[in-house]
Design a protein around this motif. Structure first.
Motif, PDB file in Angstrom:
ATOM      1  N   GLY A 176       0.835  -1.197   0.000  1.00 53.35           N
ATOM      2  CA  GLY A 176       0.000   0.000   0.000  1.00 53.35           C
ATOM      3  C   GLY A 176       0.863   1.237   0.000  1.00 53.35           C
ATOM      4  N   ASP A 177       0.253   2.379   0.232  1.00 54.22           N
ATOM      5  CA  ASP A 177       0.978   3.638   0.281  1.00 54.22           C
ATOM      6  C   ASP A 177       1.632   3.811   1.646  1.00 54.22           C
ATOM      7  N   PRO A 231      -5.062  11.466   5.940  1.00 54.14           N
ATOM      8  CA  PRO A 231      -5.415  12.497   4.972  1.00 54.14           C
ATOM      9  C   PRO A 231      -6.568  13.339   5.509  1.00 54.14           C
ATOM     10  N   SER A 232      -6.585  14.614   5.178  1.00 48.36           N
ATOM     11  CA  SER A 232      -7.607  15.501   5.741  1.00 48.36           C
ATOM     12  C   SER A 232      -9.013  15.019   5.419  1.00 48.36           C
ATOM     13  N   GLY A 233      -9.199  14.449   4.240  1.00 48.56           N
ATOM     14  CA  GLY A 233     -10.534  13.988   3.864  1.00 48.56           C
ATOM     15  C   GLY A 233     -11.058  12.878   4.744  1.00 48.56           C
ATOM     16  N   ALA A 241       1.262   0.191   6.056  1.00 48.05           N
ATOM     17  CA  ALA A 241       0.878   0.834   4.801  1.00 48.05           C
ATOM     18  C   ALA A 241      -0.608   1.181   4.869  1.00 48.05           C
ATOM     19  N   ARG A 242      -1.084   1.917   3.851  1.00 48.79           N
ATOM     20  CA  ARG A 242      -2.502   2.286   3.822  1.00 48.79           C
ATOM     21  C   ARG A 242      -2.977   2.436   2.391  1.00 48.79           C
ATOM     22  N   GLU A 243      -4.287   2.534   2.254  1.00 50.03           N
ATOM     23  CA  GLU A 243      -4.895   2.816   0.955  1.00 50.03           C
ATOM     24  C   GLU A 243      -6.077   3.748   1.163  1.00 50.03           C
ATOM     25  N   ARG A 251      -7.962   3.216   4.779  1.00 53.06           N
ATOM     26  CA  ARG A 251      -7.754   1.945   5.481  1.00 53.06           C
ATOM     27  C   ARG A 251      -6.250   1.730   5.629  1.00 53.06           C
ATOM     28  N   TRP A 252      -5.826   1.297   6.811  1.00 50.14           N
ATOM     29  CA  TRP A 252      -4.408   1.007   7.011  1.00 50.14           C
ATOM     30  C   TRP A 252      -4.249  -0.221   7.869  1.00 50.14           C
TER      31      TRP A 252
END
Length: 402
Positions: free
Chosen positions: A8-9, A18-20, A331-333, A308-309
Motif C-alpha cells: 500500500g501507500d 489524509p484531511s478527507g 501501509a494504507r490505501e 484503510r491502514w
C-alpha cells in the motif's frame, strides 16, 4: 486477520490521516478492535497473525503487551484529534486474548474509555478458547467491563477437533458457558466450523445440537477454508486429508440454518445467527455497514473515512515502533467512490437487511430475482436481499452485481 499483509501507500511517522478521512468524523459510529497475537499452539488450519512462545523471539512478550496496546490507543487519540468519538463497541480478538491476564485486558479497555469514552451500553467482546478461562478469570473479566464472550467451540466431535488441532475436549464448552453466565455475562457466542476433513453429516448435526444445548444467544458457523501456507493445506496437498467438498458444505450450511432457526436463532448475516437484535454482534455490524474503527495490535487493520491502514505484522516490530514514538502502520490505501460502492455491496448484501437497490444495476437485480437468488418482496421496498439459495451462492451474486 490474515498473516500476509498487502502492499500500500506509506504512512507518515506520526500516523496522520489524509484531511478527507477526518471529514464527518464523529457522525459515523466508532469502534476499536484489539488484536492479541498470542497462542499456546498454532492450529493447523489457522493463517491468522499469531505467535507461540517459541515463535515470538525477543522484543515482545505477553507481560508487556497491554502497555504497548495502551500506547497505540493514546496514539489514536492524537491522530483523531479532539472529535467527540464515544466508542460503541470494542472487540478483542486473536490469537487467544485470554492468554493475557484479565487485568491486562481491563487496562486496555480502561485506556480506550479514558481517551475516548465508552458510549452508554457499549458492547465489549473478547474471544476465548474454552480451555483458556475458568470461573475466576471470567468473574474478573466481567468486573473489568466486558459484556460478551465469543468461544471457539468449532466442533463437539473429538476426531474433528483433532484434525483442526484444537486442544479442548467437547465437554469443556458447556462448563465454560455455565461459568460465563454465573459471572454475569448475558451475551455468549459459540463459533463452529463445518467441512473439516473426516467430518460427517452426523458429526455436524451433533455439533450443532451440542451448541444449542448450552443455549447461547448467538452462533457463528463458518465453512472451513484451506488457507495456503497452513499445515492443513500441506496435508491436503499431500493427500493425507481430503479437501472440503462444496456440495457437502452447502448441505451443512442448510442443516445449520434449519436447526438454529428451529431453536429461535435467526440469520442476520450469512454466517451468523442470533436470538434477536439485542444478541447480534454489534461490532461486526459496524464493520459490515461502513463505520469507522481503529485496530490496535500487530497486523491489525483500521478504517476511518475511506482510508484503510494496517499495522506491521510482528509483535516485536510493533512494540519497537511505539516505543520510539512512531506509528506502527505498515501501509494504507485510500478508497475512491467506486471502491467504496463495491465494498458496500459486498458487505451489506451479506446481511438479512440487504443492500439498497439504488447502488445496483436494476437489470441485474431483476435477473437475480428471476433466478431465485434475491427475494422478490424486498425489491419493492428498495432492498436487495438474498434468498436462502442466494446465501449459498453469495459470492456469485456479488460478482453479478458489481
Amino acid at each position: 486477520m490474515p498473516a500476509i499483509l498487502p502492499d500500500g501507500d506509506p504512512v507518515p511517522a506520526d500516523g496522520a490521516l489524509p484531511s478527507g478521512a477526518l471529514d464527518g468524523l464523529g457522525t459515523r459510529p466508532f469502534a476499536f478492535y484489539v488484536h492479541v497475537p498470542f497462542c499456546v499452539t498454532r492450529c493447523g488450519y489457522c493463517d491468522f497473525n499469531t505467535y507461540t512462545a517459541t515463535e515470538l523471539g525477543p522484543g515482545a512478550s505477553r507481560e508487556s503487551y497491554a502497555d504497548t496496546a495502551v500506547a497505540e490507543v493514546r496514539l489514536a487519540r492524537r491522530v483523531l484529534g479532539d472529535a467527540d468519538l464515544p466508542v460503541e463497541t470494542v472487540f478483542v480478538g486473536g490469537g487467544t486474548p485470554t492468554l493475557l491476564a484479565p487485568d491486562d485486558l481491563g487496562r486496555v479497555l480502561a485506556a480506550i474509555d479514558a481517551e475516548f469514552g465508552l458510549a452508554p451500553g457499549a458492547e465489549i467482546t473478547t474471544e476465548a478458547n474454552p480451555e483458556s478461562v475458568d470461573d475466576a478469570y471470567l468473574a474478573r473479566l466481567r468486573e473489568a467491563g466486558f459484556t460478551r464472550v465469543s468461544y471457539g467451540m468449532q466442533s463437539a466431535r473429538e476426531h474433528v477437533l483433532a484434525v483442526l488441532e484444537r486442544s479442548h475436549t467437547p465437554g469443556r464448552v458447556p462448563q465454560v458457558v455455565d461459568w460465563t453466565r454465573k459471572a454475569g455475562f448475558e451475551h455468549i457466542n459459540l463459533d463452529l466450523i463445518y467441512g473439516t476433513p473426516g467430518e460427517t453429516d452426523d458429526d455436524w448435526r451433533a455439533s450443532l445440537e451440542a451448541a444449542l444445548e448450552s443455549e447461547p444467544d448467538h452462533v457463528s458457523a463458518y465453512a472451513l477454508i484451506v488457507e495456503e501456507g497452513t499445515r492443513l493445506a500441506a496435508q491436503v496437498r499431500r493427500g493425507e486429508l481430503a479437501a472440503p467438498d462444496d456440495d457437502a458444505m452447502a448441505d451443512r450450511y442448510l442443516l445449520a440454518d434449519d436447526l438454529l432457526s428451529a431453536r429461535g436463532l435467526h440469520w442476520y448475516e450469512i454466517s451468523n445467527w442470533a436470538t434477536g437484535p439485542d444478541a447480534a454482534c454489534r461490532h461486526n455490524l459496524l464493520y459490515w455497514t461502513g463505520a469507522d474503527w481503529w485496530g490496535v495490535g500487530p497486523g491489525a487493520h483500521s478504517h476511518v473515512g475511506g482510508t484503510r491502514w494496517w499495522n506491521v505484522k510482528h509483535p516485536a516490530a510493533y512494540a519497537s515502533r511505539l516505543a520510539e514514538g512512531v506509528a506502527p502502520a505498515h501501509a494504507r490505501e485510500i478508497l475512491d467512490a467506486g471502491d467504496r460502492r463495491v465494498e458496500r455491496v459486498m458487505l451489506e448484501l451479506r446481511l438479512a437487511a440487504g443492500c439498497p437497490t439504488g447502488l445496483l444495476d436494476d437489470t441485474a437485480v431483476r435477473r437475480l430475482i428471476a433466478d431465485g437468488l434475491l427475494e422478490r418482496a424486498p425489491y419493492a421496498e428498495g432492498r436487495a436481499v438474498l434468498t436462502r439459495r442466494g446465501r449459498l451462492l453469495a459470492d456469485a451474486v456479488v460478482r453479478e452485481l458489481c
